[in-house]
Design an enzyme around this catalytic site. Structure first.
Site, PDB file in Angstrom:
ATOM      1  N   GLU A   1      -0.970   1.786  -5.114  1.00 24.22           N
ATOM      2  CA  GLU A   1      -0.545   3.170  -5.003  1.00 24.22           C
ATOM      3  C   GLU A   1      -1.622   4.102  -5.545  1.00 24.22           C
ATOM      4  O   GLU A   1      -1.418   5.307  -5.648  1.00 24.22           O
ATOM      5  CB  GLU A   1       0.823   3.244  -5.707  1.00 24.22           C
ATOM      6  CG  GLU A   1       1.476   4.534  -5.935  1.00 24.22           C
ATOM      7  CD  GLU A   1       1.008   5.160  -7.212  1.00 24.22           C
ATOM      8  OE1 GLU A   1       1.516   6.239  -7.532  1.00 24.22           O
ATOM      9  OE2 GLU A   1       0.123   4.608  -7.898  1.00 24.22           O
ATOM     10  N   TRP A   2      -2.789   3.492  -5.870  1.00 24.71           N
ATOM     11  CA  TRP A   2      -4.031   4.184  -6.245  1.00 24.71           C
ATOM     12  C   TRP A   2      -3.929   5.005  -7.546  1.00 24.71           C
ATOM     13  O   TRP A   2      -4.749   5.876  -7.806  1.00 24.71           O
ATOM     14  CB  TRP A   2      -4.524   5.092  -5.111  1.00 24.71           C
ATOM     15  CG  TRP A   2      -4.336   4.536  -3.744  1.00 24.71           C
ATOM     16  CD1 TRP A   2      -4.751   3.310  -3.312  1.00 24.71           C
ATOM     17  CD2 TRP A   2      -3.672   5.150  -2.628  1.00 24.71           C
ATOM     18  NE1 TRP A   2      -4.393   3.119  -1.999  1.00 24.71           N
ATOM     19  CE2 TRP A   2      -3.733   4.234  -1.552  1.00 24.71           C
ATOM     20  CE3 TRP A   2      -3.050   6.383  -2.429  1.00 24.71           C
ATOM     21  CZ2 TRP A   2      -3.175   4.502  -0.300  1.00 24.71           C
ATOM     22  CZ3 TRP A   2      -2.500   6.650  -1.186  1.00 24.71           C
ATOM     23  CH2 TRP A   2      -2.569   5.727  -0.136  1.00 24.71           C
ATOM     24  N   GLY A   3      -2.870   4.769  -8.324  1.00 22.44           N
ATOM     25  CA  GLY A   3      -2.740   5.521  -9.574  1.00 22.44           C
ATOM     26  C   GLY A   3      -2.171   6.908  -9.389  1.00 22.44           C
ATOM     27  O   GLY A   3      -2.052   7.670 -10.361  1.00 22.44           O
TER      28      GLY A   3
ATOM     29  N   ASN B   1       0.761   8.161  -8.986  1.00 21.00           N
ATOM     30  CA  ASN B   1       1.975   8.507  -9.757  1.00 21.00           C
ATOM     31  C   ASN B   1       2.028   7.758 -11.084  1.00 21.00           C
ATOM     32  O   ASN B   1       3.111   7.416 -11.555  1.00 21.00           O
ATOM     33  CB  ASN B   1       3.223   8.190  -8.931  1.00 21.00           C
ATOM     34  CG  ASN B   1       3.284   9.006  -7.652  1.00 21.00           C
ATOM     35  OD1 ASN B   1       3.645  10.178  -7.669  1.00 21.00           O
ATOM     36  ND2 ASN B   1       2.892   8.397  -6.545  1.00 21.00           N
TER      37      ASN B   1
ATOM     38  N   ASP C   1      -9.963   3.651  -3.553  1.00 21.23           N
ATOM     39  CA  ASP C   1     -10.682   2.436  -3.142  1.00 21.23           C
ATOM     40  C   ASP C   1     -12.094   2.347  -3.717  1.00 21.23           C
ATOM     41  O   ASP C   1     -12.826   3.343  -3.770  1.00 21.23           O
ATOM     42  CB  ASP C   1     -10.788   2.396  -1.613  1.00 21.23           C
ATOM     43  CG  ASP C   1      -9.433   2.136  -0.972  1.00 21.23           C
ATOM     44  OD1 ASP C   1      -8.418   2.078  -1.700  1.00 21.23           O
ATOM     45  OD2 ASP C   1      -9.402   1.980   0.263  1.00 21.23           O
TER      46      ASP C   1
ATOM     47  N   ASP D   1       0.832  -1.207   0.000  1.00 22.25           N
ATOM     48  CA  ASP D   1       0.000   0.000   0.000  1.00 22.25           C
ATOM     49  C   ASP D   1       0.872   1.264   0.000  1.00 22.25           C
ATOM     50  O   ASP D   1       2.108   1.192  -0.007  1.00 22.25           O
ATOM     51  CB  ASP D   1      -0.910  -0.063   1.242  1.00 22.25           C
ATOM     52  CG  ASP D   1      -2.281   0.550   0.993  1.00 22.25           C
ATOM     53  OD1 ASP D   1      -2.397   1.387   0.103  1.00 22.25           O
ATOM     54  OD2 ASP D   1      -3.227   0.179   1.723  1.00 22.25           O
TER      55      ASP D   1
END
Ligand code: GLA
Length: 400
Positions: free
Chosen positions: A190-192, A194, A212, A157
């Site tokens: 990393e949720w997009g 970067n 999420d 995460d």
């Protein structure tokens, strides 16, 4: 003596310990064989959050076998956040002994004894998102500890990472896995933030593309829209991850069916997020549909592309190995919608895969993958009705 060492070696192999003796190159080679099709399994977060325990995970492992999930291809049983204890005096991370009294090795042994794999969660920051022990500065120790525990999958995460370079952080965990002696699938979370699709191939096997998911259809559609422009970055061994599934967690059956169909069309990692120990017949019917799963696991590994439809409708086409195509018609609205499909308007020539539908020259038979019925040929016009928040899903079987 020789005989004894052969027996010991065979016993270690059976126990899955042979991997610990692998050198860096061997681990790297094995890492390249993982996730050639999107990984399939289960993760504790969406439904259970911090309420995880040894009993829960054992129950999930048992249910994988008894419910048919294992036979359908679901392999990984993955713990998410909140399993941690503190680090010991040497800095080695420990498990929360109240939740997991027998320890992690016992759980991974249990998963392996049932022919399954076992995954764990960590975070690239100082603490996890739920404020447990993070991996920053301890990557090599953590990967080594996971290897000792017999872990097969690491989700990493991105909370509490102020000033951390994302490429460096995830590359460090990748290198730590190589040094650990045990191949482990690495899932970047990393949720997009970067644009990991631009740099994470070769570091991890999948990367989250968004924040999420929530347990509602608006969230499913929002995430779907955020996948625009990303299909070119995914392929065997490196997948866009639009987050774990919410099927069976309370959306309507139509919504669950649409969510699952779309995630299959997107080649998303299929990580179940529901209580697989107590599935309704409808939920099991969705998650165990082998012909739908086959679209996700198709060896060509090409994500679907979107063809514009009438307002509120979308047509998604996915090239498959051997010349077949999948077609998913999505109704984004809550009311049923009727359309007349014109195959000529749906014709696609996909530059990425070099596949073309060629509806004018090729003959396709339509198989409706949710009803199981054959519905004639992809010729001229076809009238369809799609219920609200639902899909029609076809396999277009090409005539040789
Ligand atoms: C983040 C991740 C989730 C989950 C939680 C756990 O929000 O994106 O998938 O792992 O952390 O705290």
């Amino acid at each position: 003596m020789k005989k004894i060492s052969v027996i010991v070696c065979a016993a270690l192999c059976v126990l899955g310990m042979s991997a610990q003796t692998m050198n860096r190159e061997q681990v790297a080679r094995e890492m390249n064989t993982l996730a050639r099709t999107p990984q399939m399994g289960w993760n504790s977060w969406n439904l259970f959050k911090e309420n995880i325990s040894e009993d829960l995970i054992k129950g999930v492992i048992d249910a994988f076998v008894t419910s048919g999930l294992k036979d359908a291809g679901y392999t990984y049983v993955n713990l998410d956040d909140c399993w941690h204890g503190d680090r010991d005096a040497d800095g080695m991370v420990q498990v929360n002994a109240k939740k997991f009294p027998s320890g992690m090795k016992a759980l991974s042994d249990y998963a392996h004894s049932k022919g399954l794999k076992f995954g764990i969660y960590t975070c690239a920051g100082t603490m996890t998102c739920a404020h447990y022990t993070g991996s920053l500065g301890h990557e090599y120790q953590d990967a080594l500890q996971y290897a000792r525990w017999g872990i097969d999958y690491i989700k990493e995460d991105w909370c509490n990472t102020e000033d951390v370079n994302p490429i460096g952080a995830y590359r460090t965990m990748h290198d730590a896995i190589l040094a650990s002696g045990r191949p482990m699938l690495l899932s970047l979370c990393e949720w997009g933030s970067n644009k990991p699709w631009k740099w994470a191939k070769g570091i991890g096997h999948s990367w989250r593309t968004t924040g999420d998911i929530e347990n509602n259809f608006e969230s499913v559609l929002k995430i779907l829209d955020l996948q625009d422009g990303l299909r070119e970055y995914a392929g065997p061994g490196h997948w866009n991850d639009p987050d774990m599934l919410e099927v069976g967690n309370g959306m309507s059956v139509n919504e669950d069916r649409a969510h699952f169909s779309l995630w299959c069309m997107l080649n998303a990692p299929l990580l179940l997020g529901n209580d697989v120990r107590n599935m309704s017949r409808e939920t099991a019917g969705i998650l165990l549909n082998k012909e739908v799963i086959a679209l996700n696991q198709d060896p060509l590994g090409v994500q679907a592309l979107k063809v514009k439809g009438m307002p509120g409708m979308e047509y998604w086409l996915k090239p498959l190995a051997g010349g077949d195509w999948a077609l998913c018609v999505l109704n984004r609205t809550t009311a049923p919608k009727t359309d007349v499909m014109d195959w000529q308007k749906l014709n696609v020539n996909d530059e990425l895969s070099k596949c073309a539908t060629d509806f004018d020259t090729k003959e396709y038979t339509l198989k409706n993958l949710w009803s199981g019925k054959m519905e004639g040929k992809a010729k001229k016009l076809k009238k369809i009705t799609v219920p609200g928040h639902d899909v029609l899903l076809y396999r277009l079987v090409v005539k040789e």
